[in-house]
Design an enzyme around this catalytic site. Sequence first.
Site, PDB file in Angstrom:
ATOM      1  NE  ARG A 130      -3.644   0.218   2.558  1.00 17.85           N
ATOM      2  CZ  ARG A 130      -4.339   0.402   3.674  1.00 17.85           C
ATOM      3  NH1 ARG A 130      -4.489  -0.576   4.541  1.00 17.85           N
ATOM      4  NH2 ARG A 130      -4.892   1.573   3.927  1.00 17.85           N
ATOM      5  CE1 TYR A 144     -11.898  14.336  -2.242  1.00 23.58           C
ATOM      6  CE2 TYR A 144     -11.480  15.545  -0.211  1.00 23.58           C
ATOM      7  CZ  TYR A 144     -12.005  14.445  -0.871  1.00 23.58           C
ATOM      8  OH  TYR A 144     -12.638  13.458  -0.147  1.00 23.58           O
ATOM      9  N   PRO A 145      -7.130  18.438  -2.071  1.00 20.23           N
ATOM     10  CG  PRO A 145      -6.172  20.578  -2.122  1.00 20.23           C
ATOM     11  CD  PRO A 145      -7.171  19.706  -2.840  1.00 20.23           C
ATOM     12  CE  LYS A 148      -8.408  14.553   9.567  1.00 18.52           C
ATOM     13  NZ  LYS A 148      -7.707  13.452  10.207  1.00 18.52           N
ATOM     14  CB  SER A 222     -15.384  14.750   7.179  1.00 20.48           C
ATOM     15  OG  SER A 222     -14.494  13.760   6.727  1.00 20.48           O
TER      16      SER A 222
END
Length: 248
Positions: A130, A144-145, A148, A222
């Site tokens: 991975r 998309y960037p 946090k 989110s």
Amino acid sequence: MSEAVQTLEGWYALHDFRTINWSSWKYVSDEERARSLDELRSFLEEWKAIGESKTGSTVVYSIVGQKADIVFMHLRETLEELNELETAFNKTTFAQHTIPVYSYVSVVELSSYMAKPGVDPMQDPEIVARLKPQLPQTKHICFYPMNKRRSGNDNWYMLGMEERRSMMRSHGMIGRSYAGRVKQIITGSVGLDDWEWGVTLFSDDALTFKKLVYEMRFDEVSARYGDFGDFYVGNRLDAEKFENMLQV
Ligand code: 76R
């Protein structure tokens, strides 16, 4: 100070967004256009060979809308290789007909929120794979960037490890319910580019991007802590489709 989560890093990533200067591309002679296409073809073949030798991975997508016409997403072992390949590409005659509109530099990242304690992740071949992935060849890409949030009471970086871990678990559970329909590659870019992460999603159904991103908006990590940059969405260009796109 809260404990920083340990991260594992793999290949470096360059997302290289360009628009095509159609007026210059149309203006050149048929011979020059044919030469440019030959050069482009040999770059695409070189990038394919790098994927086959597992020393990196490159995919090309067309972008819908006015933010860009195409994106090259490259993964390579080092930043130097990314730099060399963008410079080599910029010297081609085809590149003279493109206008760089956005780029993003980052590194494939896995965080250890979900890691099994006491196990060396680098001994797990799945994790190693991975970190140095062959990019999927799905019909669609979404990039998309994101950051946090660090604002007032909503500061991700002031939360304790357990609180972050439990939110990331919930995030991962939503993500996993999309297993098989969407593949995410998270690349970290703290200290490398303007945002903290690049999110690259791959799917054969573009609507899945909308469903997944929408569902995640309601998830605390989110909803409360996510800040997002511009979204780019596109369709896969294999060598043949790329040439068809460039027909004038
Ligand atoms: O299961 C695991 O081992 C991995 C769990 C997991 C982590 C640690 C995971 C799963 N993600 C992780 C980390 Mn993710 N992810 C995003 C976005 O639009 C938004 O709201 C957010 C953008 C999407 C769509 C997405 C999808 N993820 C991260 C991180 C690093 C955070 C940190 O370290 O603080 C970010 C920024 C991030 C953002 N996530 C999944 C998905 C999907 C589809 C999964 C399941 C994939 C899988 O199991 O392979």
